[in-house]
Design an enzyme around this catalytic site. Structure first.
Site, PDB file in Angstrom:
ATOM      1  CB  CYS A 224      30.905  51.950  39.778  1.00 16.90           C
ATOM      2  SG  CYS A 224      30.895  53.714  39.946  1.00 16.90           S
TER       3      CYS A 224
ATOM      4  CB  CYS B 189      22.224  59.449  36.538  1.00 20.54           C
ATOM      5  SG  CYS B 189      20.924  59.585  37.770  1.00 20.54           S
ATOM      6  CB  ALA B 190      22.540  60.392  30.610  1.00 20.93           C
ATOM      7  CB  ALA B 191      26.572  63.681  32.289  1.00 18.86           C
ATOM      8  N   PRO B 192      28.768  61.292  31.591  1.00 25.59           N
ATOM      9  CG  PRO B 192      30.973  60.686  31.061  1.00 25.59           C
ATOM     10  CD  PRO B 192      29.940  60.579  32.144  1.00 25.59           C
ATOM     11  N   GLY B 193      27.810  60.031  29.306  1.00 19.85           N
ATOM     12  CA  GLY B 193      27.129  59.425  28.157  1.00 19.85           C
ATOM     13  C   GLY B 193      27.512  57.986  27.853  1.00 19.85           C
ATOM     14  N   GLY B 194      28.204  57.327  28.763  1.00 22.08           N
ATOM     15  CA  GLY B 194      28.641  55.940  28.507  1.00 22.08           C
ATOM     16  C   GLY B 194      27.493  55.014  28.144  1.00 22.08           C
ATOM     17  CE  LYS B 195      26.551  52.442  32.742  1.00 23.10           C
ATOM     18  NZ  LYS B 195      27.641  53.010  33.540  1.00 23.10           N
TER      19      LYS B 195
ATOM     20  NE  ARG C  79      28.630  64.163  35.780  1.00 24.66           N
ATOM     21  CZ  ARG C  79      29.644  63.302  35.707  1.00 24.66           C
ATOM     22  NH1 ARG C  79      30.861  63.704  35.970  1.00 24.66           N
ATOM     23  NH2 ARG C  79      29.438  62.039  35.385  1.00 24.66           N
TER      24      ARG C  79
HETATM   25  C1  LIG Z   1      27.566  57.374  37.751  1.00 27.84           C
HETATM   26  S1  LIG Z   1      27.429  58.917  37.029  1.00 27.84           S
HETATM   27  C2  LIG Z   1      26.675  58.534  35.509  1.00 27.84           C
HETATM   28  C3  LIG Z   1      27.577  57.948  34.466  1.00 27.84           C
HETATM   29  C4  LIG Z   1      26.863  57.760  33.143  1.00 27.84           C
HETATM   30  N1  LIG Z   1      25.661  56.989  33.306  1.00 27.84           N
HETATM   31  C5  LIG Z   1      27.744  57.107  32.109  1.00 27.84           C
HETATM   32  O1  LIG Z   1      27.591  55.932  31.834  1.00 27.84           O
HETATM   33  O2  LIG Z   1      28.569  57.819  31.511  1.00 27.84           O
HETATM   34  C6  LIG Z   1      26.124  59.614  37.906  1.00 27.84           C
HETATM   35  C7  LIG Z   1      25.543  60.893  37.326  1.00 27.84           C
HETATM   36  O3  LIG Z   1      24.436  61.247  38.134  1.00 27.84           O
HETATM   37  C8  LIG Z   1      24.299  62.643  38.106  1.00 27.84           C
HETATM   38  N2  LIG Z   1      23.451  63.025  39.249  1.00 27.84           N
HETATM   39  C9  LIG Z   1      23.808  63.302  40.504  1.00 27.84           C
HETATM   40  N3  LIG Z   1      22.730  63.572  41.259  1.00 27.84           N
HETATM   41  C10 LIG Z   1      21.676  63.474  40.432  1.00 27.84           C
HETATM   42  C11 LIG Z   1      20.285  63.661  40.596  1.00 27.84           C
HETATM   43  N4  LIG Z   1      19.770  63.991  41.768  1.00 27.84           N
HETATM   44  N5  LIG Z   1      19.503  63.478  39.509  1.00 27.84           N
HETATM   45  C12 LIG Z   1      20.022  63.123  38.284  1.00 27.84           C
HETATM   46  N6  LIG Z   1      21.339  62.951  38.080  1.00 27.84           N
HETATM   47  C13 LIG Z   1      22.141  63.112  39.138  1.00 27.84           C
HETATM   48  C14 LIG Z   1      25.710  63.158  38.154  1.00 27.84           C
HETATM   49  O4  LIG Z   1      25.786  64.468  37.623  1.00 27.84           O
HETATM   50  C15 LIG Z   1      26.453  62.109  37.331  1.00 27.84           C
HETATM   51  O5  LIG Z   1      26.610  62.568  36.011  1.00 27.84           O
END
Ligand SMILES: C[S@@+](CC[C@H](N)C(=O)[O-])C[C@H]1O[C@@H](n2cnc3c(N)ncnc32)[C@H](O)[C@@H]1O
Length: 442
Positions: free
Chosen positions: A227, A106-112, A134
């Protein structure tokens, strides 16, 4: 969100004093932190006056009213990534090795991903997000940071688990969550909160964590984070995995300013009244199952002799060094530079593999922004702009201006950091900074 309802909800898991402290923090200003990018080191970025992150030696706090880090051209050039200080702890605690194969689900926007990618010298990073829009932000950030060893997917985690079972050394599941830890940063998350939402997300997280675990090799590690402060989205999700597989917990180190999990000593909870950052839960899990793994062939260079000749002429004329021919890959006349030992994944929606170098149009190679933003010292012609100069504002704005250099394509640098591309004709710069990235009002 009803404040009283939220307080009653949290008191199911945490004592009154802890809940009061969390609620008190919500009315305070969030902290702001940036992490220097090891791929784009700059001798022009002075962080000596900034307070250091307690655990990362390349991350620093800044005060938004003193320094607009998000509007500094160095940021647009990828010299650093802005991320919450607590969220950075996920990359820190995963402890990746240079040769690891890592997937960030669940990478967007890419912090990790932008934390982990630069640490993988001969490894591979696969960054996925389920949301297409995203994913576009994810691509922009990965291009800006200059990652060359990354495959970006836009797919369901369940599809990925079917295709890539047992393939990875490390898996990051930074799960979609109710976002309590971000309340003071993002008012929309706050307004959106409800117990129904928490329940819905905790069901999704249980499905995601089982699929995430399947992606691991035996002895591989899954890092699970949210979070949030509530147990339903955190320890309960992890317990569900432990009950349904042979997974075991790996104890995270005892760190000053961080708490342990609720009835889960191995995990870490970060509270904003103790740590200069937002709320976070982090847990590390080891795979003890022999997940089956398909074998993947490496993707081979498929560039046609005609297109290779066109590209090569450009390379000889324009670059200071050669790229590896065996990594050149073409798709619909667009030339990519594949990650080292790029696996040939089938049946997945791939948005990007490695670097988009450019395209062949009417027998001419046209370089792309991604090429110019991703390699240091690549172009023979480089236009270094002072970050506070009028020309820098003009470049970011998308304007054309006069330059004192020879004809041809050139890499535009912010001081010494690759920022983008331009083409010079008769001492006039044609601006090739992508329209979607241009800064209005400069
Ligand atoms: C907490 S955010 C991720 C932040 C990201 N890891 C970062 O460090 O920038 C959660 C992400 O999960 C994605 N998401 C939501 N449901 C999902 C699913 N079923 N499968 C994969 N990604 C999903 C969202 O689009 C969102 O970008």
């Amino acid at each position: 969100m009803e404040k009283e309802e939220y307080i009653r909800f949290l008191q199911n898991f945490l004592n009154k004093d802890r809940v009061n402290k969390i609620v008190e923090e919500m009315s305070k200003e969030p902290t702001h932190c940036l992490r220097l990018n090891p791929l784009k080191k700059s001798s022009f970025l002075d962080v000596s006056s900034l307070k250091s992150h307690p655990y990362l030696n390349n991350a620093f706090y800044y005060k938004k009213d003193e320094y607009e880090a998000g509007k500094d051209p160095m940021h647009y050039a990828g010299a650093y990534y802005i991320q919450d200080a607590s969220a950075m702890m996920v990359g820190y605690l995963l402890n990746v090795k240079k040769t690891d194969k890592v997937i960030d689900l669940c990478a967007a926007p890419g912090g990790k991903s932008t934390y982990i990618g630069p640490l993988l010298e001969n490894g591979l990073l696969v960054s996925n997000d389920y949301s297409n829009s995203r994913c576009l932000d994810l691509i922009d950030n990965i291009e800006r940071i200059g990652l060359t060893n990354t495959i970006i997917l836009n797919d369901e985690v369940s599809n990925i688990a079917k295709e890539l079972e047992g393939y990875f050394d490390k898996v990051v599941l930074d799960a979609p969550c109710s976002g309590e830890g971000m309340f003071r940063k993002n008012i929309n998350v706050n307004e959106d909160w409800s117990i129904e939402k928490v329940n819905r997300l905790s069901t999704l997280q249980k499905t995601l964590i089982l699929d995430a675990y399947k992606l691991l090799k035996k002895d591989g590690l899954l890092i699970y984070s949210t979070c949030t402060f509530n147990k339903l989205e955190d320890e309960d999700t992890v317990r569900y995995l432990l009950e349904n597989t042979n997974a075991t917990l790996v104890s995270l180190p005892y760190l000053d300013k961080c708490d342990r999990g609720i009835d889960m000593q191995e995990a870490i909870r970060i509270f904003p009244d103790k740590f200069d950052g937002e709320g976070h839960f982090i847990c590390l899990i080891k795979c003890n199952d022999d997940n089956e793994c398909k074998s993947f062939k490496f993707k081979q260079s498929n560039i046609s002799p005609v297109n290779y000749k066109i590209y090569k002429e450009f390379e000889n004329k324009t670059f200071n060094y050669q790229l590896d021919k065996t990594r050149l890959f073409e798709y619909n006349d667009v030339i990519y530079y594949l990650p080292v030992d790029c696996p040939d994944f089938k049946n997945l929606h791939i948005m990007r593999q490695g670097v988009m170098l450019g395209s062949i149009e009417k027998n001419i190679f046209k370089p792309s922004h991604n090429l110019a933003s991703s390699f240091n010292d690549l172009f023979k012609n480089a236009l270094s702009l002072r970050k506070e100069s009028k020309e820098m504002s003009q470049y970011l704005h998308g304007d054309s201006f006069k330059v004192d250099m020879g004809d041809g394509y050139a890499q535009v640098l912010c001081e010494d950091v690759p920022l983008g591309l331009c083409k010079v004709t008769n001492q006039t710069l044609k601006n090739l900074y992508p329209k979607k990235l241009r800064k209005v009002g400069l």
